[in-house]
Design an enzyme around this catalytic site. Structure first.
Site, short mmCIF file in Angstrom:
data_model
loop_
_atom_site.label_atom_id
_atom_site.label_comp_id
_atom_site.label_asym_id
_atom_site.label_seq_id
_atom_site.Cartn_x
_atom_site.Cartn_y
_atom_site.Cartn_z
N LYS A 31 0.84 -1.20 0.00
CA LYS A 31 0.00 0.00 0.00
C LYS A 31 0.87 1.25 0.00
O LYS A 31 0.63 2.18 -0.78
CB LYS A 31 -0.91 -0.03 1.24
N ARG B 234 -2.92 3.26 8.58
CA ARG B 234 -3.32 2.08 7.81
C ARG B 234 -2.21 1.05 7.73
O ARG B 234 -1.07 1.38 7.42
CB ARG B 234 -3.69 2.50 6.38
N GLY C 72 -8.30 -7.45 4.74
CA GLY C 72 -9.09 -7.48 5.97
C GLY C 72 -8.40 -8.14 7.16
O GLY C 72 -9.01 -8.32 8.20
N MET D 101 -5.52 -7.14 8.77
CA MET D 101 -4.91 -6.26 9.76
C MET D 101 -5.74 -4.99 9.91
O MET D 101 -6.85 -4.94 9.43
CB MET D 101 -3.47 -5.97 9.35
N ARG E 8 -3.42 -1.03 -6.50
CA ARG E 8 -2.50 -2.17 -6.56
C ARG E 8 -2.86 -2.99 -7.78
O ARG E 8 -3.94 -2.83 -8.35
CB ARG E 8 -2.61 -3.02 -5.30
N HIS F 50 -8.01 -32.07 8.31
CA HIS F 50 -7.88 -33.42 7.75
C HIS F 50 -8.68 -33.56 6.46
O HIS F 50 -8.16 -34.01 5.44
CB HIS F 50 -8.37 -34.44 8.79
N SER G 256 14.19 -42.42 -14.85
CA SER G 256 12.95 -41.70 -14.59
C SER G 256 12.71 -41.73 -13.09
O SER G 256 12.68 -42.80 -12.48
CB SER G 256 11.79 -42.38 -15.33
N CYS H 187 8.29 -39.37 -13.34
CA CYS H 187 6.96 -39.89 -13.64
C CYS H 187 6.10 -40.01 -12.38
O CYS H 187 5.06 -40.63 -12.39
CB CYS H 187 7.05 -41.23 -14.35
N TYR I 135 12.26 -34.26 -19.23
CA TYR I 135 10.81 -34.24 -19.34
C TYR I 135 10.16 -34.51 -17.98
O TYR I 135 10.80 -35.03 -17.07
CB TYR I 135 10.30 -35.28 -20.36
P1 ADP Z 1 -7.69 -2.36 3.85
O1 ADP Z 1 -6.26 -2.66 3.59
O2 ADP Z 1 -8.35 -3.33 4.75
O3 ADP Z 1 -8.42 -2.08 2.58
P2 ADP Z 1 -7.35 0.45 4.18
O4 ADP Z 1 -6.11 0.91 4.83
O5 ADP Z 1 -7.36 0.53 2.71
O6 ADP Z 1 -7.70 -1.00 4.68
O7 ADP Z 1 -8.52 1.32 4.79
C1 ADP Z 1 -9.88 1.00 4.63
C2 ADP Z 1 -10.65 2.18 4.13
O8 ADP Z 1 -10.50 3.29 4.96
C3 ADP Z 1 -10.20 2.67 2.78
O9 ADP Z 1 -10.79 1.95 1.76
C4 ADP Z 1 -10.67 4.09 2.77
O10 ADP Z 1 -11.96 4.15 2.28
C5 ADP Z 1 -10.64 4.47 4.22
N1 ADP Z 1 -9.51 5.38 4.40
C6 ADP Z 1 -8.23 5.06 4.69
N2 ADP Z 1 -7.45 6.15 4.75
C7 ADP Z 1 -8.28 7.20 4.49
C8 ADP Z 1 -8.06 8.60 4.39
N3 ADP Z 1 -6.87 9.16 4.56
N4 ADP Z 1 -9.13 9.37 4.10
C9 ADP Z 1 -10.33 8.81 3.92
N5 ADP Z 1 -10.59 7.52 4.00
C10 ADP Z 1 -9.57 6.71 4.28
MG MG Z 2 -7.94 -0.87 1.19
#
Ligand code: ADP
Ligand code: MG
Ligand code: MG
Length: 875
Positions: free
Chosen positions: A22, A91, A100, A102, A330, A443, A759, A827, A847
């Site tokens: 990020k 973030r 989701g 962290m 990304r 399992h 083989s 094989c 191969y």
């Molecule tokens: P994740 O990696 O779980 O997507 P993010 O770090 O992207 O978490 O944050 C989740 C949401 O929080 C982002 O999609 C964005 O909408 C909001 N967010 C994060 N930083 C800002 C910011 N500086 N201003 C406004 N919204 C933000």
């Molecule tokens: Mg995000």
């Protein structure tokens, strides 16, 4: 001294190790001059140091203060200012995206005083108080582990999510939240903005080690020691009214790969609301009608991002009072079909080379495309969704215990809370397996994947009793039909129609690629893979039909024909007679074997066919000891002569083995039963001679199994050569050996003196190197070993490159030193496993040979392995 903080203007997209994905991408967008709120990234170095020592690394806080001042200067607001506060988001962002897993905290910097200032500045008190209550909630959950429900309960009491609360109600809610905070932490919600910031940074560091994040990394094979970066940036607000909002977008359709942007926008909302699915979103096309300027700008930014990343990108954006801000981008995740389509499109558009395109797809993705799938258009609402543990589409009647599954005559789905080794027979018999507990390393999941059986596990909403299962208010009983989608984890009531894979139909020649973007992309990449690959791909096939299919799937030879399959069924009795010393049995077997080989050589005309002489322990062809004993006892009790059964019983007793897999099998059998191998060699030579006479071009090779000493091979070889010399009109036939006993690998130099090819039988080589039997251990403890991280993957699935792989390297090196140009292949099951194919390429094999169905996957991976050096490896 190590530097721990980088401003967004300092980084770039190639610094993911240091800045996380990020952070690196925010920096790249900042560099490109795109509208990114100002901010900075605390490095993964700092996180690792924090996790090691438990305290903030020396100098970090000072650096943060320094970079914060730069942000304040750019924005013209001050962090903690009571009248017009700068607010920040903190973030998480690791090198590999962990959706989701962290934490992120928004609106940092609000306090009892600055909330009022923010209200006055913006003229929107509701917005200010709503932001404050969000901060206390997120901060409490993330930094102090206050249970989310404690806040949710208060919110529900105030009128619930999404309700239009008045300023007074929001103020009450903030009071209630602060009480919750105090009750759980024993302290007041921190009012000092800098304290909030530093506590938040520490919490994001710690979230790297959260249980779910650790588990996710184990499953996705992401190293546990990378740490996360932390991005601190100025807040922008999508919740400032109807000319504000927030959205996500993709530069192409991530489901199909179709060209054209694709996304959702939510008016008057913050990012978390989109994910929560609280309100209905609008499409990007609708955004064009309500805010054409932002929409136009967004499209042009997306185009620039694609050019920069040379791939599909996904983005998060926010519009604040008509001004567009970019919050994230990304290289986007996509379905397997989209991966192929997009890779081919990017080649067409001149953006990437074909070599690079090969690096954008994987054998795993191709495998997914080759499974049958449900016709989801015709599917009802799913009952529930579990963990997609082993792909495929399975339909059957519910059974709750393994004995019932094993006894069933119709297709069944085994439904269990969890499975254990006793369930194995039932799992083998079932079309699919559904469990309510356990994840991808349970399992059920491990065993199902090993068997190529559809499995959905961890469907926690299922309440499974002795003879019923309840989900979403519906109760189903044994005998009710359900459908399992192992690719998505969805469980449907009733029988959903199954569609064969289009990709398989294309390989089969039933469909052409013309006019079908997916098939055209697959065709194009497969052609390039074949063109680039150094490894050839052969198939394991025992019959003409299998071989013909393998050939349609692109195999250029048969790397393993298991002759033992030719001794089953009606022919079993001939083997019994053989064991009882009846030489006539060999004479009767000869024409049967010859016919088998003629069929195979015809199907593979012009291509090598490696025939392995009989391999498995003899007891597999004989009646079980208990059964025979009972038969003889019954006859004797009735005063009858047990006859042939009696003689057979003596023989079976004589040959009974404690460990048949380590007993009389392979070459040992050939040396003990006179004439057996000679008969097989004669059948091969005569079948080849007949085909030559008919104008064909048969290319048989003879492979001796389970050799551990060169003397074994020399003895068999002398016998075989004598037979070959006596068959008129046979083409030259090479004689080689399997390398599947560790001793063979170690003495490969000597063995190569008597072998024209090697083989690797990596199944046996794995069993014997580890000292465990595949049939006994997979269900018994592999799940546990995977959980503990002792195995990253089952060594029967992906070659254990450190151990078994070392034996392979040694054998290749010693074999080729003694016989330059020695042909070497593999094989075992591993020949069709993507990661293993890469290993075999790197080890210099000629191969790989795998089941017909895996042939396209191996071809693709062979091409990828060869082109990895040419293109940049983007995955
Ligand atoms: P994740 O990696 O779980 O997507 P993010 O770090 O992207 O978490 O944050 C989740 C949401 O929080 C982002 O999609 C964005 O909408 C909001 N967010 C994060 N930083 C800002 C910011 N500086 N201003 C406004 N919204 C933000
Ligand atoms: Mg995000
Ligand atoms: Mg073997």
């Amino acid at each position: 001294m190590t530097r721990y903080v980088y401003d967004f203007v300092e980084g770039n997209k190639d610094l993911k190790d240091l800045l996380g994905g990020k952070g690196a991408n925010l920096a790249e967008m900042t560099r490109m001059g795109l509208p990114v709120p100002p901010g900075f990234t605390v490095t993964t170095d700092a996180c690792r140091e924090y996790l090691r020592t438990g305290t903030m690394p020396t100098g970090l806080l000072g650096e943060v203060e320094h970079h914060l001042r730069m942000v304040q200067n750019q924005i013209g607001k001050t962090f903690g200012d009571p009248e017009d506060p700068l607010l920040l988001s903190v973030r998480s962002g690791a090198k590999f995206s962990m959706p989701g897993m962290m934490e992120t905290i928004l609106d940092i910097g609000l306090s009892d005083t600055s909330v009022a200032g923010l209200g006055r500045q913006t003229g929107d008190e509701r917005f200010a108080w709503d932001s404050y209550r969000r901060l206390i909630q997120m901060f409490g959950k993330t930094v102090f582990d206050v249970p989310g429900e404690a806040f949710d309960d208060e919110l529900a009491a105030a009128g619930g999510i999404g309700a239009d609360l008045s300023v007074a109600q929001l103020q009450d809610l903030v009071l209630a939240y602060k009480k919750v905070f105090h009750a759980h932490t024993g302290r007041d919600f921190p009012q000092a903005s800098h304290e909030q910031l530093f506590l938040a940074i520490g919490a994001v560091f710690r979230s790297w080690n959260a249980e779910r994040a650790t588990l996710y990394r184990r499953q996705e094979r992401i190293p546990q020691d990378l740490g996360t970066a932390v991005n601190v940036m100025a807040m922008v607000f999508g919740n400032r009214g109807e000319d504000s909002g927030t959205g996500v977008a993709f530069t192409r359709d991530p489901a199909t790969g179709r060209r054209g942007v694709y996304g959702d926008y939510l008016r008057n909302a913050q990012g978390e609301d989109v994910v929560a699915g609280i309100r209905n979103t609008m499409s990007l096309a609708e955004l064009a009608t309500i805010d054409p300027a932002s929409h136009r700008q967004l499209l042009s930014i997306m185009q620039r991002l694609e050019q920069r990343y040379r791939d599909l990108c996904d983005i998060e954006f926010t519009i604040e009072n008509g001004k567009l801000w970019m919050l994230q981008t990304r290289v986007g995740k996509r379905t397997p079909a989209a991966a192929f389509v997009i890779a081919a499109q990017l080649v067409d558009e001149g953006t990437i080379t074909l070599d690079e395109a090969l690096q954008r797809v994987t054998g795993e993705q191709l495998a997914q495309l080759m499974f049958p799938s449900f016709d989801t258009a015709a599917a009802p609402e799913p009952l529930t969704t579990g963990v997609p543990a082993s792909p495929g589409a399975a339909v059957g009647m519910i059974v709750f215990d393994s004995d019932a599954a094993a006894a069933a005559t119709e297709p069944v789905i085994l439904v269990r809370r969890e499975t254990n080794p006793d369930d194995l027979p039932g799992m083998i018999a079932a079309q699919g397996i559904l469990t309510s507990r356990g994840g991808k390393t349970s399992h059920a999941a491990v065993v199902a994947r090993g068997m190529g059986k559809t499995c959905v596990c961890g469907a926690e909403q299922l309440v499974i009793d002795e003879d019923s299962v309840t989900v979403a208010g519906r109760t189903l009983h044994a005998g009710d039909v359900i459908s399992l989608d192992g690719t998505t984890g969805k469980v449907y009531p009733g029988a959903v129609a199954v569609r064969p894979s289009r990709v398989v139909r294309y390989f089969e020649g039933e469909l052409t690629a013309h006019g079908d973007p997916l098939l055209a992309a697959v065709e194009r990449l497969m052609i390039h893979a074949d063109h680039t690959a150094r490894l050839a791909v052969h198939a394991n096939a025992d019959t003409g039909a299998d071989a013909a299919r393998a050939r349609r799937f692109g195999a250029t030879g048969v790397g393993l024909c298991r002759t033992e399959h030719m001794f089953l069924g009606d022919r079993r009795v001939l083997i019994e007679r053989l064991i009882l010393g009846d030489d006539g049995a060999l004479a009767e077997l000869l024409p049967l074997q010859r016919a088998d080989f003629e069929e195979l050589f015809t199907a593979m005309d012009g291509m090598p066919v490696t025939v392995r002489l009989i391999d498995p322990p003899l007891h597999e062809f004989l009646p079980p000891l208990e059964e025979l004993t009972a038969r003889v006892a019954r006859a004797e009790a009735l005063g009858q002569d047990p006859g042939r059964d009696g003689t057979l019983l003596t023989a079976v007793r004589r040959m009974h083995e404690q460990n048949p897999m380590l007993g009389l099998r392979g070459v040992r059998l050939g040396l003990v039963i006179p004439g057996l191998f000679a008969m097989q060699v004669r059948a091969i030579a005569e079948a080849a001679a007949a085909q030559v006479a008919a104008g064909g071009d048969p290319r048989p090779e003879i492979m001796v199994p389970l050799v551990g000493a060169v003397q074994e091979l020399e003895t068999v070889r002398a016998e075989a050569e004598a037979v070959l010399a006596s068959v008129l009109g046979a083409p030259p036939i090479r004689i080689g050996t399997m390398i599947e006993v560790p001793r063979a690998a170690l003495t490969a130099g000597q063995i190569a003196g008597a072998a024209e090819f090697f083989s690797f039988g990596t199944n046996d080589l794995t069993q014997m190197t580890w000292g465990f039997s595949r049939d006994d251990v997979e269900g018994a403890f592999f799940g546990r070993y995977l959980q503990l991280g002792i195995f990253a993957a089952s060594p029967f699935e992906t070659i254990d490159s450190d151990g078994v792989g070392e034996l392979v390297r040694i054998a290749v090196e010693r074999g080729r030193a003694s016989r330059p140009g020695l042909t070497v292949g593999v094989c075992g099951e591993h020949g069709g496993d993507p990661a293993s194919v890469r290993f075999f390429h790197d080890t210099g094999l000629d191969y790989v040979s795998c089941s017909p169905f895996r042939v396209p996957i191996a071809r693709l991976e062979a091409g990828r392995a060869a082109s990895a050096a040419a293109g940049s490896d983007s995955r």
